[in-house]
Design a protein around this motif. Structure first.
Motif, mmCIF file in Angstrom:
data_model
loop_
_atom_site.group_PDB
_atom_site.id
_atom_site.type_symbol
_atom_site.label_atom_id
_atom_site.label_comp_id
_atom_site.label_asym_id
_atom_site.label_seq_id
_atom_site.Cartn_x
_atom_site.Cartn_y
_atom_site.Cartn_z
ATOM 1 N N THR A 122 0.967 4.025 -3.293
ATOM 2 C CA THR A 122 0.530 5.658 -2.786
ATOM 3 C C THR A 122 2.384 6.623 -2.996
ATOM 4 N N GLY A 123 3.732 5.755 -2.908
ATOM 5 C CA GLY A 123 4.423 6.149 -3.033
ATOM 6 C C GLY A 123 5.075 6.274 -4.602
ATOM 7 N N ASP B 113 4.137 7.195 -10.538
ATOM 8 C CA ASP B 113 5.514 7.535 -11.469
ATOM 9 C C ASP B 113 5.326 6.575 -12.393
ATOM 10 N N GLU C 195 0.866 -1.276 0.547
ATOM 11 C CA GLU C 195 0.304 0.027 0.004
ATOM 12 C C GLU C 195 0.967 1.318 0.017
ATOM 13 N N GLY D 237 -1.812 6.336 -9.427
ATOM 14 C CA GLY D 237 -1.088 6.533 -8.299
ATOM 15 C C GLY D 237 -1.257 7.159 -7.108
ATOM 16 N N GLY D 238 -2.959 7.679 -6.986
ATOM 17 C CA GLY D 238 -2.711 8.454 -5.418
ATOM 18 C C GLY D 238 -3.278 7.371 -4.814
ATOM 19 N N GLY D 239 -3.204 8.687 -3.389
ATOM 20 C CA GLY D 239 -3.356 7.940 -1.971
ATOM 21 C C GLY D 239 -4.837 6.883 -1.718
ATOM 22 N N ALA D 240 -5.772 7.741 -2.777
ATOM 23 C CA ALA D 240 -6.791 6.568 -2.925
ATOM 24 C C ALA D 240 -6.575 5.363 -3.323
ATOM 25 N N TRP D 241 -5.582 5.281 -3.931
ATOM 26 C CA TRP D 241 -5.637 4.104 -5.136
ATOM 27 C C TRP D 241 -5.751 3.110 -4.269
ATOM 28 N N LYS D 242 -4.497 3.283 -3.131
ATOM 29 C CA LYS D 242 -3.510 2.042 -2.496
ATOM 30 C C LYS D 242 -4.587 1.067 -1.809
#
Lengths: 408, 309
Positions: B263-264, B268, B259, B276-281
């Protein structure tokens, strides 16, 4: 309370039924017979229980106060105002049921509320079909008045029955951008939102103005509003060297986000809209010092126009405070009362048979100086009073920093 | 890439919490083939139990000094609720079709949420949990908060203790025997009812430890916190091979780190910037789960469930 409301409403129903029979018979003895007053009910829809009940109770009380004051002043001769308050629990489905109840009670000539934009979305159409005026003191979702395509400049009012005394997220986000860039002198911002109607709209409007002013958005991310661990996003923010984070969303997620940001060693403020302008944001976030928020209107405590409202509210002895939307609610209820006044005045002091449609018509001409400033509505139903305030956390409290009438 | 150590550390902390909660799922499943979906709420109750102890202590208590008491309080509450759930919600349904206890579990979890919401002061929204003061530690380029040390230490300690219990004690061996074949175990004189209660109790105790870690890590607890954490921990248990104790911990760590890295860095990867965002983790966590289960249906470490059938 519920029983009392029901009794009052039932009583009012019988009264008005008599009135209309008189009208039908064309009997001259009708009208203001025997000093009996016509009762007009203003519906109030707000979350009275649940997470947001503090705000909801403030709305209910402030609306009730407006009707009491209007009755006391005898603002509309021969008329008496009452409220019918229903609890929506911040749920769109319940809001829609409430809307049906209001429509079913033919003494209801206007509705104040709700608190949440998504609840409003479920109520707009039934009200519009019934030609029943709705004035929200708190909805900031821009699409409620300007249609889903407002971002591309194609503004179209979807429902003629919807008005609001709160200004839009478009103005709020834009004001935040201007404050951060011009007053706080920050030009590198990381943008985060929770992908909900409110948060995403706010972030989009912020970004638009901030880049126009020459600021740089150094990164953007979305989070899930149910999450409480944002350390991975925070690590990304830190990498970009942003000087502030703008967050579109509400305080339950914003609190830990801000705290984890500072825990990570990034000593930068978090800024948000009225969704984080809450005492709980500071309670949940031990490192809130320096964080920023915007909110609609000016802090009522600072307005000369609100002094009477505050003393009246205190005198009424409500257990709960008027909270963030009290002033706007009072103005919302008052605008309906003003519209009823005009309709009655145009019709020899009596209600016409199509009272709801006439009240709706009168809303566009309503103009008065209210608690939050001069109140009138533009062609979309938005308030023309675009007063905005920026706040900052200082010593565990939100301190107002700057209030201005903002035109983007 | 210079925030990689930080992302790994974040993932490790999160993963250790998932692992601790996952033990409860995996143990109960290993013995009675029941997915205790109310386990997330038992975790939540552990957090409130620890917090209640804190509020009962005199103002100005040093957190470091009272944390053992808080852990004890949390464990007490969780174990009480966990074993009561076993006794009153699951035991009457033993032998019933599998669907029945599953539905009961979902009902129980809603009940426990509403119970805390209704009776706990201020629990309408999240409440803040006590935190350690003082500067964070810097380890190999990562910043680690003082509170996070708790989880980092507690997870291996708990695992070692559990390993010792299961392999070296009479009750632990009884547990293994019951998991292998409950009927034969009963014939050998093992009190299987007691073993099942024990499995629920140990799982609940681990969840309470994780809840204290959650409170220290996030700075707040709320009556809804059990849902997502429980779901993730269940995923971790399946990922590691449900029924396998070490698999639960490994699954938790893999999930947490995945996870964190998603997010990180997913943004990229060329062409992935939208996802890639936090909401996709969470999406990536479940993609990982599906991939692992496609390749190794029994999970990373597997379990002997298959040869029971």
């Amino acid at each position: 309370m519920l029983i009392l409301t029901t009794v009052l409403t039932t009583g009012a129903l019988t009264l008005s039924a008599c009135g209309s029979r008189d009208d039908d018979s064309g009997d001259d003895k009708g009208g203001s017979s025997g000093g009996k007053k016509t009762t007009v009910v203003i519906g109030v829809d707000a979350p009275i229980t649940g997470d947001l009940s503090a705000l909801g109770l403030g709305i209910r009380n402030s609306a009730e106060l407006a009707t009491k004051i209007a009755n006391k002043q005898d603002l509309v001769p021969g008329f008496q105002f009452k409220i019918q308050a229903l609890d929506d629990q911040a749920q769109p489905t319940i809001g829609q049921q409430n809307a049906t109840k209001f429509i079913g009670n033919k003494d209801v000539l206007g509705v104040v509320g709700p608190l949440n934009s998504n609840v409003s979305q479920s109520m707009q159409k039934p009200f519009n079909d019934a030609k029943l005026t709705q004035v929200s003191p708190a909805n900031t979702g821009t699409e409620l008045t300007q249609g889903d395509n407002w971002k591309s400049g194609d503004k179209k009012r979807p429902f003629a029955s919807f008005f609001r005394t709160a200004t839009t997220d478009q103005i709020q986000g834009s004001f935040a951008a201007k404050y951060l860039h011009d007053t706080a002198k920050i030009n590198k911002v990381y943008l985060i939102d929770d992908q909900k109607t409110y948060g995403a709209g706010l972030a989009a409007s912020f970004k638009d103005t901030f880049t126009k002013l020459g600021g740089k958005i150094v990164g953007a991310d979305h989070i899930n509003p149910d999450d409480r661990d944002f350390n991975s996003v925070v690590a990304k923010v830190k990498k970009t060297g942003a000087k502030a984070v703008y967050y579109g969303g509400e305080y339950p997620a914003a609190g830990p986000l801000s705290q984890q940001l500072k825990d990570s060693g990034a000593k930068i403020p978090l800024m948000g809209g009225d969704g984080i302008y809450a005492a709980d944001f500071i309670k949940l976030n031990k490192k809130a010092q320096g964080d920023l928020a915007t909110s609609v209107g000016a802090p009522v405590e600072q307005l000369d126009s609100a002094k009477k409202f505050i003393s009246d509210y205190d005198a009424a002895g409500y257990k709960d405070g008027y909270e963030a939307y009290g002033g706007g609610t009072y103005d919302a209820a008052w605008s309906i009362i003003e519209a009823v006044k005009k309709v009655a005045a145009d019709n020899d002091g009596k209600l016409p048979s199509d009272a709801r449609a006439k009240v709706l018509e009168a809303m566009s001409t309503v103009k008065f100086s209210g608690v939050t400033g001069d109140i009138s509505f533009d062609e979309y139903g938005d308030t023309t009073n675009t007063m905005m305030t920026a706040y900052q956390v200082e010593g565990g409290k939100w301190v107002p920093k700057k209030s201005e009438v903002y035109k983007p | 890439m210079h925030e990689l150590p930080q992302q790994l550390a974040n993932g490790l902390i999160l993963g250790a919490m998932y692992g601790l909660i996952a033990i409860g799922y995996t143990m109960v499943y290993g013995i009675v083939q029941l997915i205790n979906f109310a386990h997330g709420e038992i975790f939540m109750i552990g957090g409130f139990g620890a917090y209640t102890v804190w509020t009962l202590l005199p103002d100005g208590s040093s957190l470091a000094a009272v944390i053992p008491l808080m852990i004890l309080g949390g464990i007490l509450c969780s174990v009480l609720v966990g074993t009561a759930a076993e006794r009153f919600a699951y035991r009457p349904l033993r032998g019933a079709p599998r669907l029945a206890p599953l539905i009961t579990a979902i009902g129980l979890s809603l009940f426990l949420q509403q119970l805390v919401w209704a009776f706990y002061p201020d629990a309408k929204s999240d409440i803040s949990f006590p935190q350690f003061h003082g500067d964070p530690f810097h380890v190999l380029g990562a910043t680690v908060q003082r509170g996070d040390l708790f989880v980092i230490i507690a997870a291996p300690v708990c695992m070692i203790a559990l390993g010792w219990f299961v392999n070296r004690t009479r009750s632990g061996r009884g547990m293994q025997a019951t998991a292998q074949d409950p009927d034969t175990a009963k014939l050998m004189g093992i009190n299987t009812d007691r073993i099942i209660v024990m499995a629920f109790a140990i799982g609940a105790a681990f969840a309470a430890v994780a809840a204290v870690g959650y409170g220290l890590h996030n700075g707040q607890i709320g009556f809804r916190m059990g849902f997502i954490m429980g779901l993730k921990a269940f995923t971790a248990a399946v990922l590691g091979g449900i029924g396998n104790l070490y698999g639960a911990m490994l699954g938790g760590l893999v999930l947490g780190i995945a996870e964190s890295l998603a997010t990180g860095y997913m943004g990229d990867v060329p062409g992935m910037d939208l996802f890639g965002g936090g909401a996709w983790k969470d999406v990536w966590a479940f993609v990982l789960l599906i991939v692992v289960l496609l390749i190794r249906p029994q999970g990373l470490l597997g379990e002997r469930v298959a040869d029971r059938a």
